[in-house]
Design an enzyme around this catalytic site. Sequence first.
Site, short mmCIF file in Angstrom:
data_model
loop_
_atom_site.label_atom_id
_atom_site.label_comp_id
_atom_site.label_asym_id
_atom_site.label_seq_id
_atom_site.Cartn_x
_atom_site.Cartn_y
_atom_site.Cartn_z
N GLY A 46 0.84 -1.20 0.00
CA GLY A 46 0.00 0.00 0.00
C GLY A 46 0.87 1.24 0.00
O GLY A 46 2.02 1.21 0.45
N GLN A 51 3.24 10.03 0.79
CA GLN A 51 4.51 9.27 0.84
C GLN A 51 5.39 9.50 -0.38
O GLN A 51 6.56 9.11 -0.36
CB GLN A 51 4.23 7.77 1.01
CG GLN A 51 3.63 7.42 2.36
CD GLN A 51 3.48 5.92 2.47
OE1 GLN A 51 2.48 5.35 2.05
NE2 GLN A 51 4.49 5.26 3.02
N CYS A 96 6.22 0.15 7.09
CA CYS A 96 5.78 1.25 6.24
C CYS A 96 6.95 1.65 5.35
O CYS A 96 8.09 1.71 5.83
CB CYS A 96 5.35 2.42 7.12
SG CYS A 96 4.85 3.88 6.20
N LEU A 97 6.68 1.90 4.07
CA LEU A 97 7.77 2.27 3.17
C LEU A 97 8.44 3.57 3.61
O LEU A 97 9.59 3.81 3.28
CB LEU A 97 7.25 2.42 1.73
CG LEU A 97 6.72 1.13 1.09
CD1 LEU A 97 6.30 1.40 -0.35
CD2 LEU A 97 7.75 0.01 1.16
N HIS A 139 -4.24 1.62 7.75
CA HIS A 139 -2.87 2.16 7.71
C HIS A 139 -2.76 3.29 6.68
O HIS A 139 -2.21 4.36 6.98
CB HIS A 139 -1.90 1.02 7.38
CG HIS A 139 -0.47 1.41 7.28
ND1 HIS A 139 0.51 0.92 8.13
CD2 HIS A 139 0.17 2.26 6.43
CE1 HIS A 139 1.68 1.46 7.80
NE2 HIS A 139 1.51 2.26 6.76
N GLU A 140 -3.30 3.06 5.49
CA GLU A 140 -3.15 4.05 4.41
C GLU A 140 -4.04 5.29 4.62
O GLU A 140 -3.61 6.41 4.35
CB GLU A 140 -3.45 3.42 3.05
CG GLU A 140 -2.55 2.23 2.67
CD GLU A 140 -1.07 2.50 2.82
OE1 GLU A 140 -0.63 3.65 2.72
OE2 GLU A 140 -0.32 1.53 3.05
N HIS A 143 -2.43 7.68 6.87
CA HIS A 143 -1.46 8.57 6.20
C HIS A 143 -2.14 9.85 5.70
O HIS A 143 -1.57 10.93 5.75
CB HIS A 143 -0.80 7.87 5.00
CG HIS A 143 0.37 7.02 5.35
ND1 HIS A 143 1.51 7.51 5.93
CD2 HIS A 143 0.62 5.70 5.15
CE1 HIS A 143 2.40 6.53 6.10
NE2 HIS A 143 1.87 5.41 5.63
#
Length: 176
Positions: A46, A51, A96-97, A139-140, A143
Amino acid sequence: MAIRNVVIYPDEILRKPNADVTVFDDDLKQLCADMLDTMYKNEGIGLAAPQIGVNRKIVVIDIPDDNDEQGKNQLILINPKITKREGELVESQEGCLSVPGYQDTVMRYPKVSVTYQDLEGKEQQLNDVEGLLAICLQHETDHLDGVVFVDKLSRLKRDRLHKKYSRILKELQHAE
Ligand code: NI
């Protein structure tokens, strides 16, 4: 196709307000294609627009299938909003990236419903989603509210993360 640079925690871009998408044009399609490319390149499941330094409400997700392969469950969610959270909180092991090299356990709802728009601006919904997709949606969309999963850790764990993380960041810089 273009792979964008991923914004790394604790960059302030991850905290800025994210604007609603109101124009559904080719630029938006290109941006979403870039987000998918960037997500796959970094082996993520995701990615949210902030990001890659774009403070707009866009999320891409691709949950791997039973053979651990991606491509079949691709989702592009414009202006997503969680409308229902259900069940008792469950432990979720996350990374997380934007927080490379770090994983930890946070609490998530096991079931959610979400509304969003597709690339044409058409209203869509996913109801009573469970499993990894439910976790990923939380999670997304976090963000898009300026929240990174490590914000949900206890203070003790976060202090530990910050110590460990400064080492990880140094190592990453050396590796480049
Ligand atoms: Ni993330």
